[in-house]
Write an enzyme that holds these catalytic residues in place. Structure first.
Site, PDB file in Angstrom:
ATOM      1  N   GLN A   1     101.736  18.927  35.938  1.00  0.00           N
ATOM      2  CA  GLN A   1     102.194  19.581  36.896  1.00  0.00           C
ATOM      3  C   GLN A   1     103.690  20.131  36.530  1.00  0.00           C
ATOM      4  O   GLN A   1     104.437  19.011  36.144  1.00  0.00           O
ATOM      5  CB  GLN A   1     102.390  18.853  38.238  1.00  0.00           C
ATOM      6  CG  GLN A   1     101.160  18.613  38.748  1.00  0.00           C
ATOM      7  CD  GLN A   1     100.578  20.111  39.676  1.00  0.00           C
ATOM      8  OE1 GLN A   1     101.095  21.068  39.507  1.00  0.00           O
ATOM      9  NE2 GLN A   1      99.356  19.926  40.411  1.00  0.00           N
TER      10      GLN A   1
ATOM     11  N   GLU B   1      85.900  16.118  34.767  1.00  0.00           N
ATOM     12  CA  GLU B   1      86.600  17.190  34.266  1.00  0.00           C
ATOM     13  C   GLU B   1      85.747  17.921  33.085  1.00  0.00           C
ATOM     14  O   GLU B   1      85.147  17.376  32.278  1.00  0.00           O
ATOM     15  CB  GLU B   1      87.810  16.744  33.370  1.00  0.00           C
ATOM     16  CG  GLU B   1      88.828  17.999  32.766  1.00  0.00           C
ATOM     17  CD  GLU B   1      89.112  19.154  33.855  1.00  0.00           C
ATOM     18  OE1 GLU B   1      88.731  20.254  33.023  1.00  0.00           O
ATOM     19  OE2 GLU B   1      89.662  19.039  34.631  1.00  0.00           O
TER      20      GLU B   1
ATOM     21  N   CYS C   1      96.270  25.050  45.631  1.00  0.00           N
ATOM     22  CA  CYS C   1      97.621  25.916  45.313  1.00  0.00           C
ATOM     23  C   CYS C   1      97.592  27.118  45.689  1.00  0.00           C
ATOM     24  O   CYS C   1      98.353  28.033  45.444  1.00  0.00           O
ATOM     25  CB  CYS C   1      97.949  25.792  43.670  1.00  0.00           C
ATOM     26  SG  CYS C   1      96.600  26.179  42.718  1.00  0.00           S
TER      27      CYS C   1
END
Length: 381
Positions: free
Chosen positions: A214, A264, A339
């Site tokens: 981030q 992932e 987001c």
């Protein structure tokens, strides 16, 4: 909050879409956006802004080229173009990173190294990428070059370190392709160990040149702590961390859970996640390299339980296949970290039609002076 600062490059760059508003007005603008899109589902908590909304970006990227007078320039691509806007300092970027980029630009001239020309596909330096650990103070410099040959390499590195001894690692990344991607496949460590370490929510994370981390560490801590507060994980819970990246959220959740499974698709990210778990000596977390939706369908069909699903999808949001897998897995709670409130609203609506209800909505301002806004949404059965 500190005094409002104004950017001289506002009209040329286009990166800060709402910098013309005071920070207080920016927060009002973002709050209204979230309420408009998400307010029909539940009361929206007041947005959490920054005390000092400047120089928050721990990752800084500069393109190199020449201006019409043939002088070497570095900066950012003008919004929606391939034209470089020269930048010496940016109100959003880490100040030390900006200083290092200016030094590199001056050293190019001293060492007679040429910036890359992506029309002729000739020259040396294409981009500089800098990552800095705000907590650790460690600094990584990535020199993205159009070719591997690096004239006067050792002298150049020594000159850079002489001016900036705070640099802890330097990496050369070779990208000789005609592409808009910044990084190429091959990297060579020129100084240090090729990674930096950073602390977040009491844990240490290794950040490599290609690893996603981030960009605003101060607000990331706010965002993730809010996600943990919403999830209320207890020590009997099995948690799925979907779209887990390098494992930050799952590792933070592991403190509270019986077991965490991070899923992932990017194998490099999974390798980084496993290293991060080992670095923090965490034994109750596993990382799986797979499509998160497919994996959740598989474990649901096997009758394996999951109490909490934490999902942090990209800006495009999730897809119906993944959301159906959440329904099939049937967790007690879903914590959605978004987001993009537009795609979040779409995805939440799907979950609402399938026995879930929104319990809390918390906007967080991760990117001051831009139109982007993050949200944490808690859904439960």
């Amino acid at each position: 909050m500190e005094k409002e600062l104004k950017c001289k490059l506002l009209k040329k760059c286009g990166g800060c879409q709402i910098h013309n508003l005071t920070y207080e007005k920016q927060l009002e603008f973002k709050m209204k956006k979230v309420v408009r899109l998400m307010g029909r589902f539940h009361h929206v908590e007041d947005i959490i802004g920054m005390e000092n909304p400047y120089h928050y970006r721990n990752k800084v990227q500069a393109a190199f080229g020449r201006d019409r007078n043939n002088r070497i320039i570095s900066g950012v691509y003008q919004s929606s173009t391939h034209k470089i806007v020269p930048v010496d300092s940016c109100l959003l970027e880490d100040e030390k990173a900006d200083e290092i980029i200016v030094t590199i630009r001056k050293l190019l001239k001293s060492f007679k190294l040429k910036p890359f020309d992506d029309v002729k596909m000739t020259g040396f330096l294409r981009h500089v990428l800098i990552k800095r650990g705000f907590s650790s103070g460690e600094v990584m410099v990535v020199l993205v070059t159009g070719e591997e040959a690096f004239k006067s390499k050792r002298s150049f590195i020594n000159a850079l370190l002489g001016r900036h001894p705070e640099i802890t690692t330097i990496v050369q990344n070779i990208n000789s392709r005609r592409t808009s991607l910044v990084l190429g496949e091959k990297s060579i460590v020129l100084y240090g160990d090729g990674v930096i370490r950073e602390q977040l929510c009491g844990y240490t994370f290794t950040i490599s040149p290609k690893a996603f981390y981030q960009i605003n560490p101060i607000q990331t801590e706010v965002l993730y702590n809010k996600a943990m507060e919403f999830a209320q994980i207890d020590n009997s819970d099995i948690v799925i961390d979907a779209y887990c990246g390098t494992g930050t959220i799952g590792i933070i959740a592991s403190k509270y859970a019986k077991r965490v499974i991070g899923v992932e698709l990017n194998k490099d990210a999974v390798n980084d996640a496993r290293k991060n778990a080992k670095l923090n000596d965490i034994k109750n977390i596993d990382f799986v390299c797979a499509d998160a939706g497919r994996y959740m369908v598989d474990i649901a069909e096997q009758g394996l339980p999951a109490d909490v699903v934490i999902m942090d999808p990209p800006r495009a949001g999730s897809d119906v296949k993944f959301l159906k897998s959440v329904i099939k897995l049937n967790p007690r709670k879903v914590v959605y970290i978004s987001c993009n409130p537009e795609t979040c609203a779409r995805d939440v609506l799907f979950l609402l039609k399938n026995k879930y209800k929104v319990r809390k909505i918390q906007p967080v301002d991760m990117f001051p002076h831009t139109e982007h806004v993050e949200c944490v949404v808690l859904l439960s059965k």
